[in-house]
Design a protein around this motif. Sequence first.
Motif, PDB file in Angstrom:
ATOM      1  N   MET B   1       0.629  -1.419   0.136  1.00 28.07           N
ATOM      2  CA  MET B   1      -0.191  -0.258   0.087  1.00 28.07           C
ATOM      3  C   MET B   1       0.840   1.213  -0.035  1.00 28.07           C
ATOM      4  N   ASN B   2       0.841   1.910  -0.988  1.00 28.48           N
ATOM      5  CA  ASN B   2       1.199   3.436  -1.040  1.00 28.48           C
ATOM      6  C   ASN B   2       1.062   4.277   0.222  1.00 28.48           C
ATOM      7  N   ALA B   3       1.840   5.645   0.019  1.00 27.37           N
ATOM      8  CA  ALA B   3       1.280   6.489   0.539  1.00 27.37           C
ATOM      9  C   ALA B   3      -0.198   7.186   0.466  1.00 27.37           C
ATOM     10  N   THR B   4      -0.585   7.329  -1.022  1.00 29.03           N
ATOM     11  CA  THR B   4      -1.819   7.542  -1.335  1.00 29.03           C
ATOM     12  C   THR B   4      -2.924   6.980  -0.752  1.00 29.03           C
ATOM     13  N   ASP B   5      -2.856   5.301  -0.912  1.00 30.00           N
ATOM     14  CA  ASP B   5      -3.820   5.101  -0.371  1.00 30.00           C
ATOM     15  C   ASP B   5      -4.013   5.384   0.938  1.00 30.00           C
ATOM     16  N   LEU B   6      -2.813   5.291   1.466  1.00 23.91           N
ATOM     17  CA  LEU B   6      -2.849   4.998   2.944  1.00 23.91           C
ATOM     18  C   LEU B   6      -3.467   6.313   3.448  1.00 23.91           C
ATOM     19  N   ILE B   7      -3.661   7.664   2.423  1.00 19.86           N
ATOM     20  CA  ILE B   7      -4.307   8.985   3.019  1.00 19.86           C
ATOM     21  C   ILE B   7      -5.741   8.512   3.046  1.00 19.86           C
ATOM     22  N   GLY B   8      -6.163   7.783   1.497  1.00 21.04           N
ATOM     23  CA  GLY B   8      -7.301   7.575   1.738  1.00 21.04           C
ATOM     24  C   GLY B   8      -8.326   6.931   2.485  1.00 21.04           C
ATOM     25  N   TYR B   9      -7.755   5.600   2.725  1.00 17.70           N
ATOM     26  CA  TYR B   9      -7.964   4.511   3.938  1.00 17.70           C
ATOM     27  C   TYR B   9      -8.055   5.476   5.396  1.00 17.70           C
ATOM     28  N   PHE B  10      -6.953   6.255   5.680  1.00 17.77           N
ATOM     29  CA  PHE B  10      -6.920   7.338   6.966  1.00 17.77           C
ATOM     30  C   PHE B  10      -8.312   7.913   6.972  1.00 17.77           C
ATOM     31  N   SER B  11      -8.546   8.755   5.826  1.00 21.51           N
ATOM     32  CA  SER B  11      -9.694   9.751   5.591  1.00 21.51           C
ATOM     33  C   SER B  11     -10.947   9.330   5.978  1.00 21.51           C
ATOM     34  N   ALA B  12     -10.881   8.350   5.073  1.00 22.99           N
ATOM     35  CA  ALA B  12     -11.750   7.422   4.895  1.00 22.99           C
ATOM     36  C   ALA B  12     -12.566   6.892   6.610  1.00 22.99           C
ATOM     37  N   PHE B  13     -11.897   6.595   7.332  1.00 21.96           N
ATOM     38  CA  PHE B  13     -11.718   5.842   8.311  1.00 21.96           C
ATOM     39  C   PHE B  13     -12.355   7.294   9.687  1.00 21.96           C
ATOM     40  N   LEU B  14     -11.583   8.420   9.075  1.00 26.61           N
ATOM     41  CA  LEU B  14     -12.312   9.771   9.975  1.00 26.61           C
ATOM     42  C   LEU B  14     -13.346   9.846   9.672  1.00 26.61           C
ATOM     43  N   THR B  15     -13.604  10.248   8.251  1.00 28.78           N
ATOM     44  CA  THR B  15     -14.960  10.473   8.088  1.00 28.78           C
ATOM     45  C   THR B  15     -16.942   9.540   9.057  1.00 28.78           C
ATOM     46  N   THR B  16     -15.400   8.225   8.467  1.00 26.54           N
ATOM     47  CA  THR B  16     -16.702   7.361   9.772  1.00 26.54           C
ATOM     48  C   THR B  16     -17.301   6.986  11.381  1.00 26.54           C
ATOM     49  N   LEU B  17     -15.635   7.875  11.358  1.00 29.38           N
ATOM     50  CA  LEU B  17     -15.528   7.959  12.638  1.00 29.38           C
ATOM     51  C   LEU B  17     -15.885   8.699  13.266  1.00 29.38           C
ATOM     52  N   ALA B  18     -16.802   9.766  12.326  1.00 33.00           N
ATOM     53  CA  ALA B  18     -16.911  11.435  13.047  1.00 33.00           C
ATOM     54  C   ALA B  18     -18.345  10.484  13.453  1.00 33.00           C
ATOM     55  N   PHE B  19     -19.021  10.045  12.933  1.00 37.11           N
ATOM     56  CA  PHE B  19     -20.855   9.784  13.071  1.00 37.11           C
ATOM     57  C   PHE B  19     -20.539   8.684  14.353  1.00 37.11           C
ATOM     58  N   VAL B  20     -20.087   7.930  14.839  1.00 37.44           N
ATOM     59  CA  VAL B  20     -20.238   7.809  16.575  1.00 37.44           C
ATOM     60  C   VAL B  20     -20.222   8.689  17.707  1.00 37.44           C
ATOM     61  N   PRO B  21     -19.107   9.525  17.869  1.00 35.83           N
ATOM     62  CA  PRO B  21     -19.750  11.007  18.588  1.00 35.83           C
ATOM     63  C   PRO B  21     -21.512  11.630  18.175  1.00 35.83           C
ATOM     64  N   GLN B  22     -21.615  12.005  17.489  1.00 38.67           N
ATOM     65  CA  GLN B  22     -22.855  11.973  17.541  1.00 38.67           C
ATOM     66  C   GLN B  22     -23.818  11.549  17.607  1.00 38.67           C
ATOM     67  N   ALA B  23     -23.652  10.267  16.886  1.00 37.08           N
ATOM     68  CA  ALA B  23     -24.927   8.813  17.077  1.00 37.08           C
ATOM     69  C   ALA B  23     -25.462   8.964  19.055  1.00 37.08           C
ATOM     70  N   HIS B  24     -24.073   8.783  19.656  1.00 39.20           N
ATOM     71  CA  HIS B  24     -23.428   8.844  20.823  1.00 39.20           C
ATOM     72  C   HIS B  24     -24.645   9.871  21.499  1.00 39.20           C
ATOM     73  N   HIS B  25     -23.867  11.099  21.377  1.00 42.22           N
ATOM     74  CA  HIS B  25     -24.210  12.227  21.702  1.00 42.22           C
ATOM     75  C   HIS B  25     -25.551  12.703  22.154  1.00 42.22           C
ATOM     76  N   SER B  26     -25.696  12.073  20.496  1.00 40.97           N
ATOM     77  CA  SER B  26     -28.311  12.985  20.287  1.00 40.97           C
ATOM     78  C   SER B  26     -28.512  11.532  21.633  1.00 40.97           C
ATOM     79  N   TRP B  27     -28.440  10.162  21.638  1.00 38.68           N
ATOM     80  CA  TRP B  27     -28.803   8.715  21.952  1.00 38.68           C
ATOM     81  C   TRP B  27     -28.683   9.693  23.666  1.00 38.68           C
ATOM     82  N   LYS B  28     -27.540   9.885  24.367  1.00 43.20           N
ATOM     83  CA  LYS B  28     -27.103  10.247  25.195  1.00 43.20           C
ATOM     84  C   LYS B  28     -28.078  11.128  25.450  1.00 43.20           C
ATOM     85  N   THR B  29     -28.491  12.096  25.331  1.00 44.02           N
ATOM     86  CA  THR B  29     -29.660  13.543  25.210  1.00 44.02           C
ATOM     87  C   THR B  29     -30.243  13.586  24.245  1.00 44.02           C
TER      88      THR B  29
END
Lengths: 84, 84
Positions: B1-29
Amino acid sequence: MNATDLIGYFSAFLTTLAFVPQAHHSWKTRDLSGVSLPMYSLFSLGVVGWLIYGILIVSWPIIVANSITLLLACAVLCLKLKHR
Amino acid sequence: MNATDLIGYFSAFLTTLAFVPQAHHSWKTRDLSGVSLPMYSLFSLGVVGWLIYGILIVSWPIIVANSITLLLACAVLCLKLKHR
């Protein structure tokens, strides 16, 4: 352009367009209590990553969609930082 | 895997992970007043499109990232529909 590409472009259009009503709602109401700060921090960072990825692979659809998404997500993030 | 692919995978990870705190916040509050219904409607529809696109081009990173994002975005959407 084949049907698969069309689905890809349409999906990119929808996931970018989605942030327009959120940014508009946040701007108009200044009600950011239900909006998660970690979400918009992680999401904006991820979109910066997508933008770099798009530039590296020279993909204009990725560059254009993520530039617009970044502007809108950063607007919500700034409003959240101001009105939390 | 080259550096470009790594940036793509890391970006996908971040934009997916981002919805965890939102879903948690919405569920809790159960505070969904600042969350835009059109945003989560358009976004969920767009993620369904990305999922179909990932299946058509047989891209597991797209399939996995968008399956998780869809679950989290739909959770926020359902909470918004219930508590608006």
